[in-house]
Design an enzyme around this catalytic site. Structure first.
Site, PDB file in Angstrom:
ATOM      1  N   TYR A  60     -13.227   8.855 -12.866  1.00  0.00           N
ATOM      2  CA  TYR A  60     -13.128   7.566 -12.164  1.00  0.00           C
ATOM      3  C   TYR A  60     -13.631   6.437 -13.062  1.00  0.00           C
ATOM      4  O   TYR A  60     -12.985   5.398 -13.208  1.00  0.00           O
ATOM      5  CB  TYR A  60     -13.936   7.627 -10.867  1.00  0.00           C
ATOM      6  CG  TYR A  60     -13.926   6.347 -10.069  1.00  0.00           C
ATOM      7  CD1 TYR A  60     -12.815   5.979  -9.320  1.00  0.00           C
ATOM      8  CD2 TYR A  60     -15.039   5.499 -10.050  1.00  0.00           C
ATOM      9  CE1 TYR A  60     -12.804   4.801  -8.574  1.00  0.00           C
ATOM     10  CE2 TYR A  60     -15.042   4.324  -9.313  1.00  0.00           C
ATOM     11  CZ  TYR A  60     -13.918   3.975  -8.576  1.00  0.00           C
ATOM     12  OH  TYR A  60     -13.910   2.807  -7.854  1.00  0.00           O
TER      13      TYR A  60
ATOM     14  N   LYS B 227     -11.549   3.223 -14.639  1.00  0.00           N
ATOM     15  CA  LYS B 227     -11.918   1.831 -14.359  1.00  0.00           C
ATOM     16  C   LYS B 227     -12.290   1.087 -15.647  1.00  0.00           C
ATOM     17  O   LYS B 227     -12.114  -0.124 -15.746  1.00  0.00           O
ATOM     18  CB  LYS B 227     -13.070   1.792 -13.351  1.00  0.00           C
ATOM     19  CG  LYS B 227     -12.657   2.205 -11.948  1.00  0.00           C
ATOM     20  CD  LYS B 227     -11.665   1.232 -11.353  1.00  0.00           C
ATOM     21  CE  LYS B 227     -11.295   1.576  -9.915  1.00  0.00           C
ATOM     22  NZ  LYS B 227     -10.355   0.597  -9.348  1.00  0.00           N
TER      23      LYS B 227
ATOM     24  N   ASP C 116       3.870   2.917  -4.280  1.00  0.00           N
ATOM     25  CA  ASP C 116       2.977   3.806  -5.030  1.00  0.00           C
ATOM     26  C   ASP C 116       2.778   3.142  -6.384  1.00  0.00           C
ATOM     27  O   ASP C 116       3.704   3.108  -7.200  1.00  0.00           O
ATOM     28  CB  ASP C 116       3.608   5.191  -5.181  1.00  0.00           C
ATOM     29  CG  ASP C 116       2.725   6.131  -6.014  1.00  0.00           C
ATOM     30  OD1 ASP C 116       1.676   5.678  -6.512  1.00  0.00           O
ATOM     31  OD2 ASP C 116       3.093   7.301  -6.167  1.00  0.00           O
ATOM     32  N   VAL C 117       1.583   2.609  -6.630  1.00  0.00           N
ATOM     33  CA  VAL C 117       1.373   1.840  -7.860  1.00  0.00           C
ATOM     34  C   VAL C 117       1.487   2.701  -9.121  1.00  0.00           C
ATOM     35  O   VAL C 117       1.618   2.170 -10.225  1.00  0.00           O
ATOM     36  CB  VAL C 117       0.017   1.081  -7.860  1.00  0.00           C
ATOM     37  CG1 VAL C 117      -0.016   0.008  -6.780  1.00  0.00           C
ATOM     38  CG2 VAL C 117      -1.169   2.036  -7.749  1.00  0.00           C
TER      39      VAL C 117
ATOM     40  N   ASN D 169      -5.481  -4.026  -6.760  1.00  0.00           N
ATOM     41  CA  ASN D 169      -6.701  -3.476  -6.160  1.00  0.00           C
ATOM     42  C   ASN D 169      -6.591  -2.004  -5.772  1.00  0.00           C
ATOM     43  O   ASN D 169      -7.610  -1.323  -5.612  1.00  0.00           O
ATOM     44  CB  ASN D 169      -7.028  -4.335  -4.925  1.00  0.00           C
ATOM     45  CG  ASN D 169      -8.021  -3.694  -4.000  1.00  0.00           C
ATOM     46  OD1 ASN D 169      -9.230  -3.756  -4.250  1.00  0.00           O
ATOM     47  ND2 ASN D 169      -7.545  -3.052  -2.937  1.00  0.00           N
TER      48      ASN D 169
ATOM     49  N   THR E 264     -16.492   1.373   2.601  1.00  0.00           N
ATOM     50  CA  THR E 264     -15.065   1.501   2.925  1.00  0.00           C
ATOM     51  C   THR E 264     -14.757   2.998   3.052  1.00  0.00           C
ATOM     52  O   THR E 264     -15.590   3.834   2.672  1.00  0.00           O
ATOM     53  CB  THR E 264     -14.170   0.946   1.790  1.00  0.00           C
ATOM     54  OG1 THR E 264     -14.309   1.806   0.650  1.00  0.00           O
ATOM     55  CG2 THR E 264     -14.521  -0.483   1.402  1.00  0.00           C
TER      56      THR E 264
ATOM     57  N   ASP F  98       0.854  -1.200   0.000  1.00  0.00           N
ATOM     58  CA  ASP F  98       0.000   0.000   0.000  1.00  0.00           C
ATOM     59  C   ASP F  98       0.888   1.248   0.000  1.00  0.00           C
ATOM     60  O   ASP F  98       2.023   1.224   0.483  1.00  0.00           O
ATOM     61  CB  ASP F  98      -0.899   0.016   1.250  1.00  0.00           C
ATOM     62  CG  ASP F  98      -2.139   0.884   1.056  1.00  0.00           C
ATOM     63  OD1 ASP F  98      -3.233   0.309   0.884  1.00  0.00           O
ATOM     64  OD2 ASP F  98      -2.007   2.131   1.058  1.00  0.00           O
TER      65      ASP F  98
HETATM   66  N1  LIG Z   1     -15.730   0.998  -2.090  1.00  0.00           N
HETATM   67  C1  LIG Z   1     -16.452   0.884  -3.197  1.00  0.00           C
HETATM   68  O1  LIG Z   1     -17.660   1.110  -3.191  1.00  0.00           O
HETATM   69  C2  LIG Z   1     -15.796   0.447  -4.471  1.00  0.00           C
HETATM   70  C3  LIG Z   1     -16.624   0.138  -5.563  1.00  0.00           C
HETATM   71  C4  LIG Z   1     -16.043  -0.262  -6.756  1.00  0.00           C
HETATM   72  C5  LIG Z   1     -14.666  -0.355  -6.861  1.00  0.00           C
HETATM   73  N2  LIG Z   1     -13.888  -0.045  -5.775  1.00  0.00           N
HETATM   74  C6  LIG Z   1     -12.439  -0.165  -5.944  1.00  0.00           C
HETATM   75  O2  LIG Z   1     -11.939  -1.038  -4.964  1.00  0.00           O
HETATM   76  C7  LIG Z   1     -10.569  -0.746  -4.731  1.00  0.00           C
HETATM   77  C8  LIG Z   1     -10.333  -0.656  -3.242  1.00  0.00           C
HETATM   78  O3  LIG Z   1     -11.102   0.431  -2.750  1.00  0.00           O
HETATM   79  P1  LIG Z   1     -11.647   0.514  -1.254  1.00  0.00           P
HETATM   80  O4  LIG Z   1     -13.068   0.872  -1.352  1.00  0.00           O
HETATM   81  O5  LIG Z   1     -11.214  -0.664  -0.471  1.00  0.00           O
HETATM   82  O6  LIG Z   1     -10.884   1.856  -0.800  1.00  0.00           O
HETATM   83  P2  LIG Z   1      -9.964   2.216   0.434  1.00  0.00           P
HETATM   84  O7  LIG Z   1      -9.739   3.677   0.308  1.00  0.00           O
HETATM   85  O8  LIG Z   1     -10.518   1.653   1.683  1.00  0.00           O
HETATM   86  O9  LIG Z   1      -8.604   1.434   0.098  1.00  0.00           O
HETATM   87  C9  LIG Z   1      -7.805   1.785  -0.990  1.00  0.00           C
HETATM   88  C10 LIG Z   1      -6.344   1.582  -0.606  1.00  0.00           C
HETATM   89  O10 LIG Z   1      -5.544   1.887  -1.753  1.00  0.00           O
HETATM   90  C11 LIG Z   1      -4.419   2.599  -1.310  1.00  0.00           C
HETATM   91  N3  LIG Z   1      -3.874   3.409  -2.395  1.00  0.00           N
HETATM   92  C12 LIG Z   1      -4.400   4.535  -2.946  1.00  0.00           C
HETATM   93  N4  LIG Z   1      -3.580   5.009  -3.890  1.00  0.00           N
HETATM   94  C13 LIG Z   1      -2.507   4.180  -3.938  1.00  0.00           C
HETATM   95  C14 LIG Z   1      -1.315   4.160  -4.688  1.00  0.00           C
HETATM   96  N5  LIG Z   1      -1.036   5.129  -5.590  1.00  0.00           N
HETATM   97  N6  LIG Z   1      -0.436   3.150  -4.487  1.00  0.00           N
HETATM   98  C15 LIG Z   1      -0.685   2.189  -3.569  1.00  0.00           C
HETATM   99  N7  LIG Z   1      -1.785   2.166  -2.803  1.00  0.00           N
HETATM  100  C16 LIG Z   1      -2.687   3.161  -2.981  1.00  0.00           C
HETATM  101  C17 LIG Z   1      -4.922   3.477  -0.164  1.00  0.00           C
HETATM  102  O11 LIG Z   1      -3.846   3.895   0.667  1.00  0.00           O
HETATM  103  C18 LIG Z   1      -5.893   2.528   0.534  1.00  0.00           C
HETATM  104  O12 LIG Z   1      -5.260   1.786   1.556  1.00  0.00           O
HETATM  105  C19 LIG Z   1     -10.272   0.542  -5.488  1.00  0.00           C
HETATM  106  O13 LIG Z   1      -9.628   0.230  -6.715  1.00  0.00           O
HETATM  107  C20 LIG Z   1     -11.653   1.111  -5.739  1.00  0.00           C
HETATM  108  O14 LIG Z   1     -11.683   1.945  -6.873  1.00  0.00           O
HETATM  109  C21 LIG Z   1     -14.418   0.353  -4.597  1.00  0.00           C
END
Ligand SMILES: NC(=O)c1ccc[n+]([C@@H]2O[C@H](COP(=O)([O-])OP(=O)(O)OC[C@H]3O[C@@H](n4cnc5c(N)ncnc54)[C@H](O)[C@@H]3O)[C@@H](O)[C@H]2O)c1
Length: 257
Positions: free
Chosen positions: A153, A157, A62-63, A89, A188, A36
């Protein structure tokens, strides 16, 4: 346990869906690299997993940065010598219609969500070819259907979904399977932050969360664990005949309107 003797890398694993996925992979027997941008958060998740008797290490990554992603992959190889499955993810929410989103924020969405997925795949795939492994992206329902107010966004995606299909086509001959989950509303920090910013108090925050759920046939938020279960399914031989799919996990949102 299909992932015993296997090594898994999970990005965005300090929080939400990634954190739940790291735990689910560990429960299935994997050695898990908890990666992360929030290095302290990743270390905290890895420490909790180790306390529970699982094999886990943390990596700050940092991805969106190629050298950082290369170092993450090298850390996994230095640890166990192999990578069998990757959950790409990590992601960020960027709100706004095309008229309101700034070019800088459009670029941020692309850098983290699209380029981040690309770089993670690019550096992991040589190792996944060796292990005939699996790659699972986290896309979104907005990669498959329109939703108001999140143009950048959704486009970022959409790129992830297209990339998943292309990589599935390119790497099938190596026995590597590539799929994506497309979650709907998962509670989340990422999803909550959208509504916290808009609400003036807790009551309005809860009302906004309720409005989201009203659109879902199952009438509740998804949990991170429910997405993690599907990522585990796509990551293991439980889904051995599935590749190139973008699998909605959305409480019926896309099909049952
Ligand atoms: N929560 C939702 O409703 C939802 C719906 C569809 C898709 N998603 C996708 O699911 C994935 C996870 O999201 P989540 O809801 O668990 O969010 P979250 O914010 O709880 O977790 C995301 C994590 O990614 C990390 N992150 C952000 N930018 C980064 C980078 N440049 N390098 C490395 N790590 C990084 C953050 O520090 C965080 O720990 C994301 O790709 C999000 O787009 C989430």
């Amino acid at each position: 346990m299909r992932l015993s003797e296997r090594t898994a890398v999970v990005t965005g694993a300090a929080s939400g869906i990634g954190r739940a996925t790291a735990r689910r992979f560990a429960e299935d027997g994997a050695s898990v690299l908890v990666a992360d941008r929030d290095g302290e958060g990743a270390e905290a998740v890895a420490a909790l997993l180790r306390e529970d008797g699982f094999a886990a290490r943390a990596a700050a990554v940092d991805v969106a940065d190629e050298a950082s992603v290369a170092a993450m992959v090298e850390a996994a190889i230095a640890w166990t010598g192999r990578i069998d499955t990757v959950a790409a993810n990590a992601g960020i929410m960027v709100e706004g219609s095309i008229l309101s989103v700034s070019v800088a924020n459009w670029q941020r969405a692309m850098d983290v969500n699209s380029t981040g997925a690309f770089l993670t795949a690019r550096h992991a795939l040589p190792h996944l070819v060796k292990s005939a492994g699996t790659l699972v992206f986290t896309a979104s329902t907005v990669a498959l259907a329109g939703m108001k107010g999140i143009a950048a966004y959704a486009a970022s995606k959409g790129a992830v979904a297209a990339l998943a299909r292309q990589l599935a086509a390119d790497f099938a001959e190596h026995g590597v399977r590539v799929n994506a989950v497309a979650p709907g509303a998962v509670r989340t920090p990422l999803s909550e932050s959208q509504f916290r910013a808009r609400a003036k108090d807790d009551a309005e925050f809860e009302a906004l969360l309720g409005q989201v759920i009203a659109r879902y046939p199952l009438k509740r938020w998804c949990t991170p664990e429910e997405i993690a279960e599907v990522i585990l399914f796509l990551a293991t031989s439980r889904s051995a005949w599935i590749t190139g799919q973008i699998l909605p996990v959305d409480g019926g949102l896309l099909e049952l309107r």
